[in-house]
Design a protein around this motif. Sequence first.
Motif, PDB file in Angstrom:
ATOM      1  N   TRP A 259       0.843  -1.208   0.000  1.00  0.00           N
ATOM      2  CA  TRP A 259       0.000   0.000   0.000  1.00  0.00           C
ATOM      3  C   TRP A 259       0.877   1.255   0.000  1.00  0.00           C
ATOM      4  CZ3 TRP A 259      -0.905   3.992   3.621  1.00  0.00           C
ATOM      5  CH2 TRP A 259      -1.993   4.817   3.321  1.00  0.00           C
ATOM      6  N   ILE A 260       1.929   1.177   0.859  1.00  0.00           N
ATOM      7  CA  ILE A 260       2.796   2.348   0.973  1.00  0.00           C
ATOM      8  C   ILE A 260       3.429   2.681  -0.373  1.00  0.00           C
ATOM      9  CG2 ILE A 260       4.993   3.166   1.952  1.00  0.00           C
ATOM     10  CD1 ILE A 260       2.820   3.322   3.991  1.00  0.00           C
ATOM     11  N   PHE A 261       3.843   1.651  -1.097  1.00  0.00           N
ATOM     12  CA  PHE A 261       4.539   1.903  -2.357  1.00  0.00           C
ATOM     13  C   PHE A 261       3.585   1.889  -3.556  1.00  0.00           C
ATOM     14  CE2 PHE A 261       8.245   0.267   0.200  1.00  0.00           C
ATOM     15  CZ  PHE A 261       8.777   1.528   0.391  1.00  0.00           C
ATOM     16  N   HIS A 262       2.324   2.192  -3.278  1.00  0.00           N
ATOM     17  CA  HIS A 262       1.336   2.423  -4.338  1.00  0.00           C
ATOM     18  C   HIS A 262       1.131   1.239  -5.253  1.00  0.00           C
ATOM     19  CE1 HIS A 262       0.699   6.725  -3.608  1.00  0.00           C
ATOM     20  NE2 HIS A 262       1.934   6.705  -3.178  1.00  0.00           N
ATOM     21  N   GLU A 263       1.204   0.043  -4.698  1.00  0.00           N
ATOM     22  CA  GLU A 263       0.818  -1.080  -5.538  1.00  0.00           C
ATOM     23  C   GLU A 263      -0.678  -1.299  -5.433  1.00  0.00           C
ATOM     24  OE1 GLU A 263       3.659  -4.576  -5.308  1.00  0.00           O
ATOM     25  OE2 GLU A 263       4.575  -3.158  -3.917  1.00  0.00           O
ATOM     26  N   ARG A 264      -1.294  -0.558  -4.529  1.00  0.00           N
ATOM     27  CA  ARG A 264      -2.713  -0.773  -4.303  1.00  0.00           C
ATOM     28  C   ARG A 264      -3.335   0.556  -3.846  1.00  0.00           C
ATOM     29  NH1 ARG A 264      -2.645  -5.473  -1.013  1.00  0.00           N
ATOM     30  NH2 ARG A 264      -2.359  -4.073   0.743  1.00  0.00           N
ATOM     31  N   GLY A 265      -4.592   0.690  -4.149  1.00  0.00           N
ATOM     32  CA  GLY A 265      -5.336   1.829  -3.594  1.00  0.00           C
ATOM     33  C   GLY A 265      -5.006   3.170  -4.224  1.00  0.00           C
ATOM     34  N   HIS A 266      -4.481   3.126  -5.428  1.00  0.00           N
ATOM     35  CA  HIS A 266      -4.172   4.393  -6.084  1.00  0.00           C
ATOM     36  C   HIS A 266      -5.204   4.622  -7.187  1.00  0.00           C
ATOM     37  CE1 HIS A 266      -1.207   7.628  -6.900  1.00  0.00           C
ATOM     38  NE2 HIS A 266      -1.870   7.639  -8.045  1.00  0.00           N
TER      39      HIS A 266
ATOM     40  N   ILE B  81     -12.897   6.944 -13.711  1.00  0.00           N
ATOM     41  CA  ILE B  81     -12.044   6.680 -12.551  1.00  0.00           C
ATOM     42  C   ILE B  81     -11.426   5.293 -12.694  1.00  0.00           C
ATOM     43  CG2 ILE B  81     -11.955   6.482 -10.045  1.00  0.00           C
ATOM     44  CD1 ILE B  81     -14.293   8.365  -9.894  1.00  0.00           C
ATOM     45  N   PHE B  82     -10.106   5.255 -12.582  1.00  0.00           N
ATOM     46  CA  PHE B  82      -9.392   3.990 -12.696  1.00  0.00           C
ATOM     47  C   PHE B  82      -8.575   3.755 -11.440  1.00  0.00           C
ATOM     48  CE2 PHE B  82     -10.027   5.344 -17.079  1.00  0.00           C
ATOM     49  CZ  PHE B  82     -10.584   4.208 -17.603  1.00  0.00           C
ATOM     50  N   GLU B  83      -8.305   2.496 -11.223  1.00  0.00           N
ATOM     51  CA  GLU B  83      -7.519   2.115 -10.048  1.00  0.00           C
ATOM     52  C   GLU B  83      -6.267   1.401 -10.528  1.00  0.00           C
ATOM     53  OE1 GLU B  83      -9.725  -0.313  -7.379  1.00  0.00           O
ATOM     54  OE2 GLU B  83      -8.068  -0.510  -5.959  1.00  0.00           O
ATOM     55  N   TRP B  84      -5.161   1.646  -9.882  1.00  0.00           N
ATOM     56  CA  TRP B  84      -3.889   1.015 -10.253  1.00  0.00           C
ATOM     57  C   TRP B  84      -3.812  -0.348  -9.593  1.00  0.00           C
ATOM     58  CZ3 TRP B  84      -0.338   1.173 -13.716  1.00  0.00           C
ATOM     59  CH2 TRP B  84       0.950   0.673 -13.491  1.00  0.00           C
ATOM     60  N   SER B  85      -3.618  -1.357 -10.398  1.00  0.00           N
ATOM     61  CA  SER B  85      -3.611  -2.707  -9.833  1.00  0.00           C
ATOM     62  C   SER B  85      -2.207  -3.153  -9.471  1.00  0.00           C
ATOM     63  CB  SER B  85      -4.196  -3.684 -10.855  1.00  0.00           C
ATOM     64  OG  SER B  85      -3.274  -3.820 -11.925  1.00  0.00           O
ATOM     65  N   GLY B  86      -1.227  -2.321  -9.691  1.00  0.00           N
ATOM     66  CA  GLY B  86       0.155  -2.729  -9.458  1.00  0.00           C
ATOM     67  C   GLY B  86       0.881  -2.878 -10.765  1.00  0.00           C
TER      68      GLY B  86
END
Lengths: 851, 439
Positions: free
Chosen positions: B286-293, B325-330
């Motif tokens: 989460w911290i490194f934006h692999e999720r929830g962005h 709206i899109f979400e980054w999946s990693g």
Amino acid sequence: MLFQLIQSTLPGKEKPGFDNLYFFVKKKQGVQTERRVIVVVGGTKIVVRGGKLVAVGICIPVEVISSLQNPNSLTVEIPNSDPIHQIRPMVAAKMEKSAADLPASPGLSSVLKSLKLKTKQQELLIRVSVLFLVYVLAFITRLFSILRYESMIHEFDPYFNYRVTQFLTQNGFYEFWNWFDYESWYPLGRIVGGTLYPGLMVTAAFIFWTLRFLRFAVHIREVCVLTAPFFAANTTIVAYFFGKELWDSGAGLVAAVLIAICPGYISRSVAGSYDNEGVAIFALLLTFYLFVKAVNTGSLAWALASAFGYFYMVSAWGGYVFIINLIPLYVLVLLITGRYSMRLYVAYNCMYVLGMLLAMQIRFVGFQHVQSGEHMAAMGVFFLIQFLPSHQYSRPTISRFYVVIIKAILTSSYLVQVFNFLDWVKYLLDDPKKFHTFLRFTVTSAVGLGAVALGVGTASGYISPWTGRFYSLLDPTYAKDHIPIIASVSEHQPTAWSSFMFDFHILLFLFPAGLYFCFKRLSDATIFIVMYGLTSMYFAGVMVRLILVATPAVCLISAIAVSATVKNLTQLVRSKSKPAPAGSSKGASNTKASSKGSLEQSMPFGRNGAIALLLGALYLLSRYVIHCTWVTSEAYSSPSIVLAARGAHGQRVIFDDYREAYFWLRQNTPPEAKVMSWWDYGYQITAMGNRTVIVDNNTWNNTHIATVGRAMSSYEDEAYEIIKSLDVDYVLVVFGGVTGYSSDDINKFLWMVRIGGGVFPVIKEPDYLVNGEYRVDKGGAPKMLNCLMYKLCYYRFGELTTEYGKPPGYDRARGVEIGNKDIKLEHLEEAFTTSNWIVRIYKVKPPNNRW
Amino acid sequence: MAAPKFAFLLLNLISILPLLVSSFSVDRPTDRRILVLLDDLSLKSSHSLFFSSLKSRGFDLDFKLADDPAIAVKRYGQYMYDGLILLSPSTERFGGSLDVEGVLDFVDSGHDLIVAADANASDLIRNIAAECGVDFDEDPSAVVVDHSSYAVSETEGDHTLIAADDFIQSDVILGNKKIEAPVLFKGIGHSLNPANSMVLKALSASPSSYSTNPSSKLSSQPPSLYGTAISLVSVVQARNAARIMISGSLDMFSNRLFRAGVQKSGSLNKYEKSGNEQFITELSKWIFHERGHLKAVNLRHNKVGESEEPSMYRINDDLEFSVEIFEWSGSSWVPHVSKDVQVQFYMMSPYVLKTLSTNGKGLYHTSFKVPDVYGVFQFKVEYQKLGYTSLSLSKQIPVRPFKHNEYERFITTAFPYYGASFSMMAGFFIFSGVYLYNK
């Protein structure tokens, strides 16, 4: 005897004394060579009934002394009595005709005829060339500002007018008419098209388009800069004709000269002062002139012209309310003094009805003209004069056709039918007594009804109450207590004596003298100018800016004084040197002059005295010219957006900080950035900086201004909340501590507190004062030393040495060392400060990233 | 001398180049290059499981001693790293040019940070934490002690090894898979600064815990930190989407606690493996934006029936609004599906507030009528959900009143007035004619 009654000043009444002299001009029809004036001296009885002269007391035949020089006036000499009275027929056109028809005395007729034509031409030539020179003078004396600075728009409001004019010329009239400006009053926006008086802009655009059509490639800015001087020059022409109408052409010329250079008018009409008043004074004077002309002639055409003049005035300036209240008041005064006539009836009805319809076409005025309290006086008088039976006053001079047209207009408005009904009733009732009873009953019930209607209308909100501005005119203390936003404007302050002296100079002394002359020769026209003069002088005393409205009246009345006095004196000088009757025929028309002439016989040194007095008058007038030129060049030609000061070595220092700052805004901020500043600078920021502002000089929304005032007078963190809620990106303050420029935001700050506190009671004025004293030094109130405005103005000022021998942080505008030198900003950061620190711009930081 | 120096610079540049290319961007929010600062290089091996998990997910780790004079996160105004891991609780000052300000600037320019403190944490670490809204216990030797939910252990008897299982309730932050085993924690506790609205407890202590120096006797004074006010691990998502994790324990990252079995006191469940690995790994994702962005693009609006975006609306216009709206999946952007995205039509306060409907492919849309108020409005999408990056879009649009020719020309109800005016005109002419020529 086949004499025809031409005019009476006041039929049906009698007043003793020579001052209330009634006269009739009678003319033998068909006989061209003879002309008689019969004067009826006061104390005699004149009975007029039903428009017909029934009985006249003593009629004294008199000789015509002079009539050819000025067909508008006749000087008659009454045998067996000393005083000689000037008589002035009202129906100018008729008299001119008769005067022209009239040959000189039979013996010298052929010789004099050629000579007199020549002098007439000469006089015309002189008059025209003087007028032309005055016209040019009026224009060029207003160009000081261009020579001193540059061709630029001045001050605050003109920038808005300029921006609107630009919009008008670029997008056309319909876009302008419907312009919704979202760059001001963010986020409310302003419907510019519906909230301004478009006269000025349309005029300038029209001039611009005309010049373009004639293939003159001018920039719209040049047109805007020169509009005010151009109209000021036109005003001199109107003043000439007005003076001529009031008194004689000499007074007209003097009035033109006086108004051309009067500082009271120049203050609002120098080149670059592109404001409504520039054209409005022209329109005001034109309307008054045309109305007086209409009253004098009873001509429907002049009344119509006056209505159009009024329309132009309404389109140009909110000051039209003065016209629409003064004219009914004038009508009322004429009614009360028994000078009511059909001429007045025609002039007022036509002017009011058509003027009203035209005025309602201006979007900003619209239905206010029939609904708001300020306009009710005109309507009341309009209804009132319909009651007065018109038959009694109808004169053969007023063509039947006019009467019909007027009646048709009136009839077409259904309400008025009721009043015409009266005439019809009177026609039916033969007995005057019955009619009077009927009339009394009708009038009483109608006035009662009107009062009830007004009361109900006001209570239900259909008729809006008087606005605050109007109240503050009637009660000078009103604004101070209730509307700080009006009281905060320096030009709304009560006038100091010095500024009267500054703006009027010798006119201040000539004004009462002129009033004396006006009373001496009372006529419908002079009553008007007296009323105009007195009311506008009152308003000029209430508000500084209204000196402008008083100026034309003061100039005209003073012109009468100057003209009459000088004429008298010159006549005195001449009559001695040329005792021949030719001299008196040349001297023309002045009762005073001739009376002095007769008095002179008892005064051995009269002639020398007259010369001395003439020289004195000449000296005073030349002082006036010097004063006006000096004031124009020194005081009224400063654009206030570029400041000038004298340096230590006497050289001229220019502070161009405002434009520097606005240029910076234009170049360095995003196009959608919102700038918060005190409202004074709103118009300039939108016009020059091309950025959105929160509030501007169109102070229509007090709450919005109060919000800005509250932000400026809060602590920084509280202010930040307000700033964020308004999406503000930049905050602009004006600071004069470095240059000693005193009209800066710190000096305006108490008004921000007052206006803010008026809406948001959390802001309390005493918090910013110490023992009722406003201070920025160490003894200042803690809230003062930490409020946003203080912080923004004095940020890093403590590090700066402004004056040799003073501690750092010495404020030159207030002459103190500031009290808080260690200012830290948390939510704002300095973005730009101009070279003399006059304008400081701060950027609003985004909220803390991690909090 | 000049030539080799130049060559060295060039070399450096070339070595940086690929880093620059793969750096954090709007299109690929996941971090790539991470600087790890250690107290001691031995941590590299003692915490290798944590590091290898990061490496296996594609991160470039750059290990440096915290007092290495060559530390620099920034060169020529460009950050060379996307993330910073501070496993150096005792360092008093960093080597090189890095200091508290430097670390905070790093975060404020959108980069991520993991800070691990420990008992006897240095002022440096405390200051960094304090700037992020986390206040460690002021007593330098204090640790979190819990006598009821400690981890049962044979060696340690002072109950400073805590088995914590009070996680933040967010699938976005901690992943879909529930963390079964308690997390072992040994270290200093902290509290959240109430003035900071951004900081969240990711792992809280139990109500029976308190913070004290275990070697000193309990005083009669209550401990400064106790109960659920103690946060063991906190996370911050800054306004610019930078994410920060602050842990009071360095040990919880260690291989030892990753591998250790855990049994919470008073509980019969004994887990083979502590929850540390899952907790730390998921949190670092989460911290490194692999999720929830999230990202919102293509904010569009137009009048109903038109496709062009107008520069201004008129009051009472009907308009359509859409946003994607899109979400980054990693690894790629996938549509974000949610039923609670709202749009405001806002001028000082929202005049219209509508929930957007979605087509499941990332497009959110709605239509509404412009209110009968003119002014400068904004379309505002304020989407703030726990764990997700906050979306705060606004687009300014002025709304103008009717033009003079846009009103209805003839209204039925006004027919009496029209009749009145025309009859008046006719009456005028007839009356004038009769009056003038009839006598």
